[in-house]
Design a protein around this motif. Sequence first.
Motif, PDB file in Angstrom:
ATOM      1  N   LEU A  25      55.581  36.563  32.743  1.00 41.73           N
ATOM      2  CA  LEU A  25      56.236  37.839  33.176  1.00 41.73           C
ATOM      3  C   LEU A  25      57.737  37.745  33.899  1.00 41.73           C
ATOM      4  O   LEU A  25      57.645  36.887  35.075  1.00 41.73           O
ATOM      5  N   THR A  26      58.493  38.374  33.440  1.00 42.51           N
ATOM      6  CA  THR A  26      59.767  38.159  34.128  1.00 42.51           C
ATOM      7  C   THR A  26      59.637  39.249  35.683  1.00 42.51           C
ATOM      8  O   THR A  26      58.644  40.121  35.501  1.00 42.51           O
ATOM      9  N   THR A  27      60.202  38.669  36.495  1.00 45.87           N
ATOM     10  CA  THR A  27      59.814  39.237  37.951  1.00 45.87           C
ATOM     11  C   THR A  27      61.116  38.931  38.876  1.00 45.87           C
ATOM     12  O   THR A  27      62.042  38.310  38.476  1.00 45.87           O
ATOM     13  N   VAL A  28      61.159  39.716  40.110  1.00 46.25           N
ATOM     14  CA  VAL A  28      61.972  39.651  40.920  1.00 46.25           C
ATOM     15  C   VAL A  28      61.403  39.021  42.149  1.00 46.25           C
ATOM     16  O   VAL A  28      60.444  39.424  42.806  1.00 46.25           O
ATOM     17  N   ASP A  29      62.068  37.928  42.478  1.00 49.41           N
ATOM     18  CA  ASP A  29      61.748  37.124  43.702  1.00 49.41           C
ATOM     19  C   ASP A  29      62.266  37.754  44.906  1.00 49.41           C
ATOM     20  O   ASP A  29      63.620  37.641  45.064  1.00 49.41           O
ATOM     21  N   GLN A  30      61.425  38.469  45.850  1.00 44.27           N
ATOM     22  CA  GLN A  30      61.986  39.057  46.997  1.00 44.27           C
ATOM     23  C   GLN A  30      61.680  37.954  48.179  1.00 44.27           C
ATOM     24  O   GLN A  30      62.215  38.421  49.305  1.00 44.27           O
ATOM     25  N   PHE A  31      61.501  36.782  47.842  1.00 39.14           N
ATOM     26  CA  PHE A  31      61.493  35.879  48.940  1.00 39.14           C
ATOM     27  C   PHE A  31      60.663  36.267  50.205  1.00 39.14           C
ATOM     28  O   PHE A  31      61.094  36.328  51.235  1.00 39.14           O
ATOM     29  N   LEU A  49      68.272  39.489  52.524  1.00 38.95           N
ATOM     30  CA  LEU A  49      67.850  38.620  51.536  1.00 38.95           C
ATOM     31  C   LEU A  49      68.136  39.002  49.962  1.00 38.95           C
ATOM     32  O   LEU A  49      67.476  39.921  49.885  1.00 38.95           O
ATOM     33  N   LYS A  50      68.866  38.328  49.511  1.00 41.58           N
ATOM     34  CA  LYS A  50      69.408  38.639  47.952  1.00 41.58           C
ATOM     35  C   LYS A  50      68.221  38.233  47.112  1.00 41.58           C
ATOM     36  O   LYS A  50      67.723  37.079  47.090  1.00 41.58           O
ATOM     37  N   PRO A  51      67.542  39.107  46.515  1.00 45.63           N
ATOM     38  CA  PRO A  51      66.605  39.059  45.456  1.00 45.63           C
ATOM     39  C   PRO A  51      67.050  38.216  44.231  1.00 45.63           C
ATOM     40  O   PRO A  51      68.322  38.022  44.067  1.00 45.63           O
ATOM     41  N   GLU A  52      66.222  37.514  43.823  1.00 42.89           N
ATOM     42  CA  GLU A  52      66.642  36.735  42.438  1.00 42.89           C
ATOM     43  C   GLU A  52      65.857  37.197  41.227  1.00 42.89           C
ATOM     44  O   GLU A  52      64.394  37.225  41.154  1.00 42.89           O
TER      45      GLU A  52
END
Length: 72
Positions: free
Chosen positions: A17-23, A54-57
């Motif tokens: 699954l493609t995802t957005v890492d929000q740290f 925090l810049k998401p990735e």
Amino acid sequence: MAGFGNEPFTSFSDPALTTVDQFSLTMGRITAELFFEHFKTGPDQKQLPQKTVLKPELIIRGSSLKRDFDKE
């Protein structure tokens, strides 16, 4: 298809699954540091608001890749 949070299971699905890492761990650590700093300075000290960004990735995995359905 995409998700949020970059949970460990997102890389194990098929397709992954493609995802957005929000740290989220970093976010929790920063929050805890600010929380404990508040108690170190004492309740009478006025705390100024702080803004931390925090810049998401974006982590692109198989769920977002173009697939040729005619060959499947």
